[in-house]
Every structure is written in C-alpha cells, then in structure tokens.
Write a protein that holds these residues in place. Sequence first.
Motif, PDB file in Angstrom:
ATOM      1  N   SER A 260      40.263 -41.190  18.539  1.00  0.00           N
ATOM      2  CA  SER A 260      40.935 -41.806  17.380  1.00  0.00           C
ATOM      3  C   SER A 260      40.845 -43.329  17.431  1.00  0.00           C
ATOM      4  CB  SER A 260      42.390 -41.353  17.308  1.00  0.00           C
ATOM      5  OG  SER A 260      43.130 -41.913  18.372  1.00  0.00           O
ATOM      6  N   THR A 261      40.742 -43.898  18.645  1.00  0.00           N
ATOM      7  CA  THR A 261      40.675 -45.368  18.741  1.00  0.00           C
ATOM      8  C   THR A 261      39.243 -45.892  18.893  1.00  0.00           C
ATOM      9  OG1 THR A 261      41.117 -45.180  21.103  1.00  0.00           O
ATOM     10  CG2 THR A 261      42.997 -45.659  19.701  1.00  0.00           C
ATOM     11  N   PHE A 285      29.262 -38.072   5.488  1.00  0.00           N
ATOM     12  CA  PHE A 285      29.563 -39.342   6.150  1.00  0.00           C
ATOM     13  C   PHE A 285      31.067 -39.543   6.252  1.00  0.00           C
ATOM     14  CE2 PHE A 285      29.439 -44.211   5.894  1.00  0.00           C
ATOM     15  CZ  PHE A 285      29.141 -44.330   7.238  1.00  0.00           C
ATOM     16  N   MET A 286      31.533 -39.809   7.471  1.00  0.00           N
ATOM     17  CA  MET A 286      32.962 -40.036   7.711  1.00  0.00           C
ATOM     18  C   MET A 286      33.150 -41.356   8.445  1.00  0.00           C
ATOM     19  SD  MET A 286      35.501 -37.887  10.186  1.00  0.00           S
ATOM     20  CE  MET A 286      35.177 -38.869  11.664  1.00  0.00           C
ATOM     21  N   VAL A 287      34.025 -42.195   7.914  1.00  0.00           N
ATOM     22  CA  VAL A 287      34.387 -43.441   8.599  1.00  0.00           C
ATOM     23  C   VAL A 287      35.781 -43.241   9.174  1.00  0.00           C
ATOM     24  CG1 VAL A 287      34.729 -45.928   8.323  1.00  0.00           C
ATOM     25  CG2 VAL A 287      33.046 -44.750   6.918  1.00  0.00           C
ATOM     26  N   MET A 288      36.001 -43.733  10.381  1.00  0.00           N
ATOM     27  CA  MET A 288      37.298 -43.539  11.036  1.00  0.00           C
ATOM     28  C   MET A 288      38.348 -44.490  10.440  1.00  0.00           C
ATOM     29  SD  MET A 288      38.844 -41.632  13.123  1.00  0.00           S
ATOM     30  CE  MET A 288      38.042 -40.866  14.509  1.00  0.00           C
ATOM     31  N   THR A 289      39.027 -44.031   9.417  1.00  0.00           N
ATOM     32  CA  THR A 289      40.116 -44.811   8.802  1.00  0.00           C
ATOM     33  C   THR A 289      41.410 -44.501   9.568  1.00  0.00           C
ATOM     34  OG1 THR A 289      40.591 -42.972   7.329  1.00  0.00           O
ATOM     35  CG2 THR A 289      39.079 -44.653   6.502  1.00  0.00           C
ATOM     36  N   PRO A 290      42.462 -45.304   9.397  1.00  0.00           N
ATOM     37  CA  PRO A 290      43.738 -44.988  10.067  1.00  0.00           C
ATOM     38  C   PRO A 290      44.224 -43.561   9.757  1.00  0.00           C
ATOM     39  CG  PRO A 290      43.824 -47.197   9.149  1.00  0.00           C
ATOM     40  CD  PRO A 290      42.518 -46.609   8.701  1.00  0.00           C
ATOM     41  N   ALA A 291      44.004 -43.109   8.502  1.00  0.00           N
ATOM     42  CA  ALA A 291      44.452 -41.752   8.122  1.00  0.00           C
ATOM     43  C   ALA A 291      43.702 -40.685   8.930  1.00  0.00           C
ATOM     44  CB  ALA A 291      44.212 -41.538   6.632  1.00  0.00           C
TER      45      ALA A 291
END
Length: 376
Positions: A260-261, A285-291
């Motif tokens: 997650s970090t 495509f997935m970007v690691m957003t806070p959600a």
Amino acid sequence: MATIHIDRLLETVIKQGSSDLHLSVGRPPVIRLHGHLRSLETKVLEPEDTVALMKAICPERNQQELQEEGSTDFGFGFGDQGRFRVNIFKQKGNTTLVLRLIPSKLLSFQDIGLPELIGGLCRRPRGLFLVTGPTGSGKTTTLAAMINFINTNLDRHIVTMEDPIEYYHTHKKSLINQREIGTDTPSFSEALRRVLRQDPDVILVGELRDLETIESAVRAAETGHLVFSTLHTTGCQGTITRIVDAFPTNAQEQIRVQLSTNLIAVLSQALMPRQPKGMVAAYEFMVMTPAIANLVRENKTFRIDSAIQTGKKYGMQLLDEHLWNLYSKGTISAEDAVDRSRHTGVMQDKIDAHMRGMNVAQSGQDEDKEDNDSAK
C-alpha cells in the motif's frame, strides 16, 4: 547446411514480420504471424535437422544445460537485423526449438498506445511498478519502452536483471548496466541482494518468480529505488492477491502494508490480432491512489475494480473497457474481445446488444430508402 538453413529461416521471420519460429520434429518450420501459426513451405523436419539447427546457434554452456536439465534459454544477435530469445527443450526424446524475434527498434509510449500518465510515473524517485499479463502479451516491450524513456530523459543509474537480456540499451542521458541471469549472475535473488551496493536509481527485475525475489524487490522500492518488474497474472486486482498469497499467512498483513505504501501502479496487458493485420495491446491500468492503498491495506482487494472504474481522472481503466473501445472502433474482432475479456458473459451480451442495435438502425435506413424510392 544447417547454418545456411537457420540463416534462411531467421531471415524469413524478420522479412515477414512474424513474432516466433517453431522448429519441431515431424512438421515443417512454423512461424507465428499476427497471432496465428503458419507452416513454411519447406521439408518436414527430421530429428537430425533440429539437432543440427540447435548446434548452429546454441552456446556450449546451454548445450550442456539442455543435456542435464532437458531445456535451456538464451538470447543471440542475428547480425544487425535483430535479436532472438531462444528456448530449446526435449520432447519425446527429440530436440525442439522456439525462437522469438525481439524487435530491434525501441518503441515510444505513443507507438505502443500506453496511457500518457506513465511518463510521469517513470520520473518518480522510488516505488514499485508492475507490468503483468500472460506470456507473449508484450510485457518486455512495454518495460523496454519505460527504461528507454528514463534513459533518454533523466540522469539515472539503471541496473537491469534479465533472463535472458532481450532489448539491448545503450548509455544515453542515464548510465545503464544490464545483467543476464546465468551469465553475469546466478539468479534474480542473488543479483537483487548485490544491487543495492551498486548505487542504482532504477532497478529492473525481469520477473518476480519466487518469494525471495518479491521480498527483495519490495525492499529495494522501500529503500528509495524505482523498481520495475513483471508477473504472469491477469488484472490488477489479481496481481495484488497473487503477491500477498505468495507470503506465509503470518507475513501477509505486513506485505499488504508494504504494497500500500510502495506500489506505484500496475499495468496489466493482453496482446491480440488487430484487424485486418498486425497486433494491438489492450490494457488495464491501476494507479495507487490513497483510496486503493486503503483497500490493499484492509484486504478488500475485491473492491479494486470499482475503484479503477471511478479513477478515470487518473488515467485508470479496466481491461474490459479497453477491449470494448477497441472492438467498437473495429480494431479487434468480436471473438477476440470476448475471449480476452475478464467477464466473458457480460462482454458477449454487450456485443449482441450492439449488433442488434446496428441491425435495427440498418433496417430503419433500408425502409427510409424504400420510401424515398417509391416517392420518386
């Protein structure tokens, strides 16, 4: 005879623009062109033919490995015309060869059709970027494009670990060192253990094959390096699950927190025949957003797909959305859109409804035309 023979075969592969060459006893040489297998019009291969072809290109060390292990991998350059990645294996006691052509030209993000956002992610100082998909989905080509982007635009020390080296990079604005597993270093895990002493900024790990390699790659991302790697998984959600499941139960919570970090993005791709010819890649495509980081940390990966759907402003998209776009533009066939989709039933229904709509519209146009004709 064998060397002339192999040269002629390799020239055919390059000239026709095919991706692979298969040499198997009991059949003529076969090439893969635009995703389909085609036999070449030459003689049927005998056991001694495939052995002679193997000896014409296979280094001594790999011939020994073939004898001991039953298969071997290596890469070689065919003059300045191209490089090939080769796997040689035994089947029914015979020698079989599969050669994949590695294009000599490094492609840009635009050439491949990658999301524009990727350039910005490649500028990040640290984190883990994963490219996933089945074998032959173009993961290596995508990674080569990213490494080339960094090499051309940024001053970084890039260290790659590959098995075997496929695309050869030259030093540009960055300094790049490529290490081949088996030749320059015994394994991915050993290369990763040493790499942190080599002052790298960017690390490319050919494949996250085992727990030790996954741990080392995540640790490298944690300690301030930008790490690229691949996994044979489909979909972004499946990639997270696969990494977490590789760890023993008592370590799974920790890896979820680390992912997650440290995970920046996951690009999951599939390569398919383009209409009328050629190949085209479809992406998830997935970007690691806070959600999404929260979903990973709290073990709610089943909700990642809906988070990707709502994350369009970050350039995110689901594979099925991209497949639908490609199909509706006429780039890929309905069969390929359904075969490669993650939810085949939904995709089939959508295509059927689309076809019905087109038929209704078409019959309406035909009726209008008949009315006009009779009015005349």
